[in-house]
Write an enzyme that holds these catalytic residues in place. Sequence first.
Site, short mmCIF file in Angstrom:
data_model
loop_
_atom_site.label_atom_id
_atom_site.label_comp_id
_atom_site.label_asym_id
_atom_site.label_seq_id
_atom_site.Cartn_x
_atom_site.Cartn_y
_atom_site.Cartn_z
N ASP A 68 0.86 -1.18 0.00
CA ASP A 68 0.00 0.00 0.00
C ASP A 68 0.89 1.23 0.00
O ASP A 68 2.02 1.18 0.51
CB ASP A 68 -0.88 0.03 1.25
CG ASP A 68 -2.06 -0.92 1.13
OD1 ASP A 68 -2.59 -1.06 0.01
OD2 ASP A 68 -2.45 -1.51 2.14
N ASP B 58 -16.84 13.19 9.50
CA ASP B 58 -15.73 12.34 9.06
C ASP B 58 -14.72 12.23 10.21
O ASP B 58 -13.92 13.14 10.43
CB ASP B 58 -15.07 12.95 7.82
CG ASP B 58 -13.93 12.10 7.27
OD1 ASP B 58 -13.62 11.06 7.89
OD2 ASP B 58 -13.36 12.48 6.23
N GLU C 121 -14.75 1.56 -2.01
CA GLU C 121 -15.36 1.31 -3.32
C GLU C 121 -15.76 2.61 -4.01
O GLU C 121 -15.47 2.82 -5.17
CB GLU C 121 -16.58 0.40 -3.16
CG GLU C 121 -16.24 -1.02 -2.73
CD GLU C 121 -15.45 -1.79 -3.77
OE1 GLU C 121 -15.56 -1.45 -4.97
OE2 GLU C 121 -14.71 -2.70 -3.38
N LYS D 273 -14.93 5.83 -2.90
CA LYS D 273 -13.81 6.78 -2.80
C LYS D 273 -14.28 8.22 -2.64
O LYS D 273 -13.63 9.15 -3.13
CB LYS D 273 -12.87 6.65 -4.00
CG LYS D 273 -12.19 5.30 -4.08
CD LYS D 273 -11.07 5.30 -5.09
CE LYS D 273 -10.37 3.97 -5.09
NZ LYS D 273 -9.77 3.65 -3.79
#
EC number: 7.2.2.6
Length: 665
Positions: free
Chosen positions: A295, A332, A367, A369
Amino acid sequence: MNFMKVYEEFLLTLKNMRPDVIIHNPVMFLTEMSLFLSVFIYAFPGFFGVPSSTTYLQFYLAVVILLFLTVFFSSMSTAMSEGKSKAITDSLKKFKTEVTAHVIRDGNPVDVKSTDLRKGDIIVVYRDEIIPIDGEVIEGSGYVDESNVTGESRAVMKVIGDTVTGSTRLVTDKIKIRATADPGSTFIDKMIDLVNRATREKTPNEIALTVFLSGLTLIFLIITASIFSISHYYGRTANVMMLIVLLIALIPTTIGALLPAIGIAAINKVSEYNIIAKSGRAIENAGDIDTIILDKTGTITIGERQAVRMYPNKGVDDKEFYRMCALASFYDQTKEGISILNLARSNGITVSEEDLRGYSFIPFSSETKYSGLESDSDYIIKGSLHALKEKFHVADEFIEALCKEISMRGGTAIPVVHNGKFAGVIELQDLIKPGIKERIAEIKNMDIKTVMCTGDDEVTAQYISAQVGLDEYIANSKPIDKYNVVIREKERQRMVAMVGDGTNDAPALAKADVGLAMNNGTQAAKEAANMIDLDSNPTKLMDVIFLGKQILITRGALTTFSIANDISKYFVIIPAIFYMFPSLSMVNVLDLTDPIVAVTSALIFNTIIIVFLIPLALGGVKYKPTSISDLLKRNIMIYGLGGVVVPFIAIKLIYMLLVALGVVW
């Protein structure tokens, strides 16, 4: 404390010497059977018709003692490895403490014992309290001290969605967690179980080597038995004790004695890196890896992306754009989202829940994004440029140029869309980890292909890849891409290693030959992987590969040394045992004139070399990343040639010492 440890290892050594235990190691089992036979010959020499003079009885006693020490030292090396495994288990058990938990019952906190908690319980944890059980943060945030589990002294920030481990301590604020395990099946319980099970499993290569050594031992047993039969055929009486010494000299006792210790030491060495391996197979696979999937965030870069600047689009007011960014990030609870709120606050913009009335939160997913807010008539969405263009069919040359400029600086561009138009871009920066370029160069020097998967755009991926020297990168990556890369590489007959922490990484982790899951990852990822990193440091995948190489090299080096040793011992034992055949004197290269002292010298060396090699078996051969051909040349020179030369020198010195001490049989 040290005395107790020595005492426990001594008892474990004696236990490992039991025939029902040592039978799993055919070479040492035969050595122990030879020991029993030697004791019988010493006690009843007339039974086998061997000489029973005082000189020979002293020799028989020496053989008995040396064979006992050979078996004892072999069992001791295994006991030392098992002792380290027990120490790891004991240290984990110390963390299992019963504490009081504040469980929410009918809306109110009720104090119960942590052992009475059940999966799904909602628990409140206050500052400076021990987290009673594994769970997921569902409300609040705070720093957690995980040093007792990970060894990392710095407290770790935990926000909504993060996992916490039972027995760690909350050092700031207050959080509410949902229990994700029952008592007895927590992370620490599973780690204890994994350590216990891992120490008992043999790897495929270890099994193959054991079969090879067993076959070799059987051949030499047949040869030795044939000598006994042939001597009778020619009317001579072979000295059975001499044949036992010949057998022990012929069979690969050195590697046979140390092989179990090497296997257990592999698990222990991984544990020293704060990694739990579910099996020895995973560690062994690490030594044969051809492709490594990395990653970007957290592995190649530091992994703490922070918002550093906000760029409003043309015609959009600065303050209004800052407000949009704050609103889109209010719910968030990721570190990036919190940094955006902090940056907006530093620019004089604060928002509250009152400002979000009528909006619903769209959480980020790997998925889609993107994440943000939406209402019946309004939406503010932030995410990757590629995802936003695809989802909302928006385009803006200025925004795209700005995103490219940020990416070329190594940053991450997060465009913001407001009601069908780009409102601006948030710039996140994450530094490349110091030393990562050198680590990747070492990996490539071992002929291992490096592939980076990142959700960033093509420009950022290309920039990072060029900076650290990767072989391949996949931009705008989704979890399925990792799985596809694993499948693609395995179809090419390559062995693959990867890191993962999410549920969507589980299929790829399960398919990879080495799957390293992060401790702070999901339960699905941990169950799919064959290794778990307690520190949640993805860079450790490279350490695991180095360690896997070291373990394979250690086993190979000691096998080479052992077989080379045997070749040297043949030139000592065979001329000594068959001294009645003058034609064999030409192979008596050490000029050992007393056959019994020569045989004893070889047997002494055979015993003490095990003691000298125990630290190497437990610590491993020093490994420096290089090509396979260079590695082979180095090992042949050091352990092959050294394995031939060392016995000649050592046996000659032992022989001279025995003669000087007046030991002449």
